[in-house]
Design a protein around this motif. Sequence first.
Motif, PDB file in Angstrom:
ATOM      1  N   THR A   1      90.279 -32.004   1.275  1.00 40.71           N
ATOM      2  CA  THR A   1      90.859 -30.780   0.154  1.00 40.71           C
ATOM      3  C   THR A   1      90.901 -29.451   1.008  1.00 40.71           C
ATOM      4  OG1 THR A   1      89.898 -32.435  -1.711  1.00 40.71           O
ATOM      5  CG2 THR A   1      90.873 -29.638  -1.983  1.00 40.71           C
ATOM      6  N   ALA A   2      92.077 -28.928   0.847  1.00 39.11           N
ATOM      7  CA  ALA A   2      92.174 -27.521   1.616  1.00 39.11           C
ATOM      8  C   ALA A   2      91.221 -26.531   0.812  1.00 39.11           C
ATOM      9  CB  ALA A   2      93.525 -26.996   1.197  1.00 39.11           C
ATOM     10  N   VAL A   3      90.517 -25.852   1.588  1.00 40.97           N
ATOM     11  CA  VAL A   3      89.555 -24.820   0.991  1.00 40.97           C
ATOM     12  C   VAL A   3      89.834 -23.460   1.735  1.00 40.97           C
ATOM     13  CG1 VAL A   3      87.556 -26.443   0.666  1.00 40.97           C
ATOM     14  CG2 VAL A   3      87.845 -25.322   3.029  1.00 40.97           C
ATOM     15  N   THR A   4      89.490 -22.480   1.000  1.00 41.08           N
ATOM     16  CA  THR A   4      89.515 -21.028   1.187  1.00 41.08           C
ATOM     17  C   THR A   4      88.461 -20.762   2.129  1.00 41.08           C
ATOM     18  OG1 THR A   4      90.864 -20.323  -0.346  1.00 41.08           O
ATOM     19  CG2 THR A   4      89.593 -18.710   0.953  1.00 41.08           C
ATOM     20  N   ILE A   5      88.478 -20.056   3.547  1.00 43.74           N
ATOM     21  CA  ILE A   5      87.346 -20.128   4.549  1.00 43.74           C
ATOM     22  C   ILE A   5      87.174 -18.573   4.654  1.00 43.74           C
ATOM     23  CG2 ILE A   5      87.695 -22.384   5.499  1.00 43.74           C
ATOM     24  CD1 ILE A   5      88.832 -20.695   7.862  1.00 43.74           C
ATOM     25  N   GLU A   6      87.626 -17.431   3.767  1.00 45.24           N
ATOM     26  CA  GLU A   6      87.153 -16.297   4.147  1.00 45.24           C
ATOM     27  C   GLU A   6      86.973 -15.744   2.387  1.00 45.24           C
ATOM     28  OE1 GLU A   6      89.392 -13.547   2.560  1.00 45.24           O
ATOM     29  OE2 GLU A   6      90.909 -15.199   2.141  1.00 45.24           O
ATOM     30  N   ALA A   7      86.450 -14.450   2.368  1.00 44.18           N
ATOM     31  CA  ALA A   7      85.808 -14.217   1.244  1.00 44.18           C
ATOM     32  C   ALA A   7      86.339 -12.500   0.855  1.00 44.18           C
ATOM     33  CB  ALA A   7      84.337 -14.242   1.020  1.00 44.18           C
ATOM     34  N   ALA A   8      86.810 -12.028   1.924  1.00 42.96           N
ATOM     35  CA  ALA A   8      87.073 -10.378   1.525  1.00 42.96           C
ATOM     36  C   ALA A   8      88.319 -10.401   0.616  1.00 42.96           C
ATOM     37  CB  ALA A   8      87.134  -9.708   2.732  1.00 42.96           C
ATOM     38  N   SER A   9      88.564  -9.398  -0.105  1.00 37.47           N
ATOM     39  CA  SER A   9      89.627  -9.076  -0.890  1.00 37.47           C
ATOM     40  C   SER A   9      90.833  -8.545  -0.323  1.00 37.47           C
ATOM     41  CB  SER A   9      89.403  -8.223  -2.161  1.00 37.47           C
ATOM     42  OG  SER A   9      88.893  -6.763  -1.554  1.00 37.47           O
ATOM     43  N   GLY A  10      90.644  -8.292   0.885  1.00 37.28           N
ATOM     44  CA  GLY A  10      92.066  -7.505   1.332  1.00 37.28           C
ATOM     45  C   GLY A  10      92.900  -8.855   2.203  1.00 37.28           C
TER      46      GLY A  10
END
Length: 211
Positions: free
Chosen positions: A81-90
Amino acid sequence: DAIAVWQAYDGIRFNIAADRFQNGTGWGGAVLIETDNTGNALYPEVAGSSNGDATVVWEQFNGVANDIVSNRFTVGSGWSTAVTIEAASGTAMSPQVAAGTGGQAAAIWHQWVGGRLQVFSNTFQPGSGWNSPQRIDSYDFGNTSGAQISMASSGAALATWIQANGSRSDGWVARLDTAAGWTRPQLLESNATTDVVSMSPASTGNGTGFV
């Protein structure tokens, strides 16, 4: 074997698709590897391991800013499953990915944080998954650009980028050690009068690196 990835327009937005070629069998047929309908998914990059695994990264709009998203192909299991690998808001952009022999992978990208484009990375280990994203540049003066990454078969990696210092653009490098993580960035050149305009790293099987 091989894996191809691309962005495909469905009449409403761009999706990320992939197809896998198996030696002796041929192409298996295109499949979508992301299912988030929020915004466009663009600029996919793929890195394959000699064991047949592959890691794909891309930019995806979340309604406010662009995230860096990944999906992985594992031999015997198929696509995850595709996952987001960054956490910053920019907004994050220009992802690159490299892979080692055993399915290890590392991704880097640029991201707007504190009014500057910084360089971030995340690493993947089979059996444990993606780690936490971290900033790998450490100079707070100017924007970064042109980030590239290469990985040796052992999982050691080199990341390079260009960074403005107020009067010119410098070339920087950081090394990913398989045990200690990312090293402190190192300035690669000392020419005080001219700009670095492009860089590219390469890694050999034993972890030796070249830029």
